[in-house]
Scaffold this motif. Structure first.
Motif, PDB file in Angstrom:
ATOM      1  N   ALA A   1       0.836  -1.205   0.000  1.00 19.11           N
ATOM      2  CA  ALA A   1       0.000   0.000   0.000  1.00 19.11           C
ATOM      3  C   ALA A   1       0.871   1.256   0.000  1.00 19.11           C
ATOM      4  CB  ALA A   1      -0.929  -0.005   1.208  1.00 19.11           C
ATOM      5  N   LEU A   2       1.963   1.234   0.763  1.00 24.38           N
ATOM      6  CA  LEU A   2       2.877   2.370   0.809  1.00 24.38           C
ATOM      7  C   LEU A   2       3.497   2.629  -0.556  1.00 24.38           C
ATOM      8  CD1 LEU A   2       4.467   4.417   2.629  1.00 24.38           C
ATOM      9  CD2 LEU A   2       6.199   2.647   2.782  1.00 24.38           C
ATOM     10  N   ALA A   3       3.922   1.586  -1.228  1.00 23.02           N
ATOM     11  CA  ALA A   3       4.546   1.745  -2.547  1.00 23.02           C
ATOM     12  C   ALA A   3       3.555   2.311  -3.557  1.00 23.02           C
ATOM     13  CB  ALA A   3       5.086   0.406  -3.027  1.00 23.02           C
ATOM     14  N   LEU A   4       2.368   1.774  -3.586  1.00 22.57           N
ATOM     15  CA  LEU A   4       1.363   2.238  -4.553  1.00 22.57           C
ATOM     16  C   LEU A   4       0.907   3.665  -4.270  1.00 22.57           C
ATOM     17  CD1 LEU A   4      -0.806  -0.993  -4.880  1.00 22.57           C
ATOM     18  CD2 LEU A   4       0.840  -0.093  -6.529  1.00 22.57           C
ATOM     19  N   LEU A   5       0.589   3.941  -3.012  1.00 25.77           N
ATOM     20  CA  LEU A   5       0.068   5.266  -2.671  1.00 25.77           C
ATOM     21  C   LEU A   5       1.138   6.352  -2.747  1.00 25.77           C
ATOM     22  CD1 LEU A   5      -2.325   4.285   0.232  1.00 25.77           C
ATOM     23  CD2 LEU A   5      -2.939   4.924  -2.099  1.00 25.77           C
ATOM     24  N   SER A   6       2.384   6.015  -2.449  1.00 22.14           N
ATOM     25  CA  SER A   6       3.458   7.010  -2.573  1.00 22.14           C
ATOM     26  C   SER A   6       3.673   7.403  -4.029  1.00 22.14           C
ATOM     27  CB  SER A   6       4.760   6.466  -1.986  1.00 22.14           C
ATOM     28  OG  SER A   6       4.646   6.331  -0.602  1.00 22.14           O
ATOM     29  N   ASN A   7       3.647   6.432  -4.905  1.00 25.59           N
ATOM     30  CA  ASN A   7       3.790   6.751  -6.330  1.00 25.59           C
ATOM     31  C   ASN A   7       2.592   7.532  -6.844  1.00 25.59           C
ATOM     32  OD1 ASN A   7       6.340   5.716  -7.134  1.00 25.59           O
ATOM     33  ND2 ASN A   7       5.533   3.674  -6.767  1.00 25.59           N
ATOM     34  N   PHE A   8       1.404   7.190  -6.384  1.00 21.00           N
ATOM     35  CA  PHE A   8       0.213   7.944  -6.778  1.00 21.00           C
ATOM     36  C   PHE A   8       0.316   9.390  -6.299  1.00 21.00           C
ATOM     37  CE2 PHE A   8      -4.052   9.555  -5.869  1.00 21.00           C
ATOM     38  CZ  PHE A   8      -4.590   9.504  -7.136  1.00 21.00           C
ATOM     39  N   THR A   9       0.805   9.588  -5.069  1.00 21.85           N
ATOM     40  CA  THR A   9       0.966  10.932  -4.524  1.00 21.85           C
ATOM     41  C   THR A   9       1.982  11.737  -5.331  1.00 21.85           C
ATOM     42  OG1 THR A   9       0.399  10.156  -2.321  1.00 21.85           O
ATOM     43  CG2 THR A   9       1.566  12.246  -2.454  1.00 21.85           C
ATOM     44  N   ALA A  10       3.081  11.095  -5.713  1.00 25.57           N
ATOM     45  CA  ALA A  10       4.095  11.788  -6.522  1.00 25.57           C
ATOM     46  C   ALA A  10       3.515  12.210  -7.862  1.00 25.57           C
ATOM     47  CB  ALA A  10       5.306  10.891  -6.725  1.00 25.57           C
ATOM     48  N   LEU A  11       2.795  11.320  -8.517  1.00 28.54           N
ATOM     49  CA  LEU A  11       2.171  11.661  -9.805  1.00 28.54           C
ATOM     50  C   LEU A  11       1.126  12.758  -9.636  1.00 28.54           C
ATOM     51  CD1 LEU A  11       1.804   8.106 -11.353  1.00 28.54           C
ATOM     52  CD2 LEU A  11       3.429   9.894 -11.996  1.00 28.54           C
ATOM     53  N   GLN A  12       0.400  12.707  -8.531  1.00 27.13           N
ATOM     54  CA  GLN A  12      -0.598  13.732  -8.247  1.00 27.13           C
ATOM     55  C   GLN A  12       0.069  15.097  -8.068  1.00 27.13           C
ATOM     56  OE1 GLN A  12      -2.655  12.977  -4.578  1.00 27.13           O
ATOM     57  NE2 GLN A  12      -4.475  14.070  -5.240  1.00 27.13           N
ATOM     58  N   ARG A  13       1.185  15.146  -7.349  1.00 28.69           N
ATOM     59  CA  ARG A  13       1.891  16.423  -7.150  1.00 28.69           C
ATOM     60  C   ARG A  13       2.475  16.950  -8.455  1.00 28.69           C
ATOM     61  NH1 ARG A  13       5.055  15.529  -1.425  1.00 28.69           N
ATOM     62  NH2 ARG A  13       3.187  15.616  -0.147  1.00 28.69           N
TER      63      ARG A  13
END
Length: 84
Positions: free
Chosen positions: A53-65
């Motif tokens: 979950a950390l790996a997926l959500l961190s990458n999603f957050t980076a793409l979102q930013r």
């Protein structure tokens, strides 16, 4: 990558202030890692799920930013200032 997206936008002058945008910011990541460590005490197979979950959500957050910073730069006319 999440911290890089934030600091890179700040360095290039795309944002005036530090952005705290995103689904999984630093406090949430620390909580997720702590949860993973606590679950690992009881059963080592439970460590896997929070880490995924950390790996997926961190990458999603980076793409979102990245998306939101580019969108903000485009609307303010600063898109030509971005260096590649």
């Amino acid at each position: 990558m999440t911290a890089y997206a934030k600091s890179s936008a700040r360095e290039k002058g795309l944002v005036a202030e530090e952005s705290k945008i995103g689904l999984l910011c630093k406090p949430e990541r620390v909580i997720l890692i702590s949860l993973s460590l606590l679950l690992g005490i009881f059963n080592l197979s439970f460590v896997l799920y929070p880490i995924i979950a950390l790996a997926l959500l961190s990458n999603f957050t980076a793409l979102q930013r990245i998306y939101l910073n580019l969108k903000g730069a485009k609307s303010s006319g600063d898109i030509g200032r971005i260096q590649r």
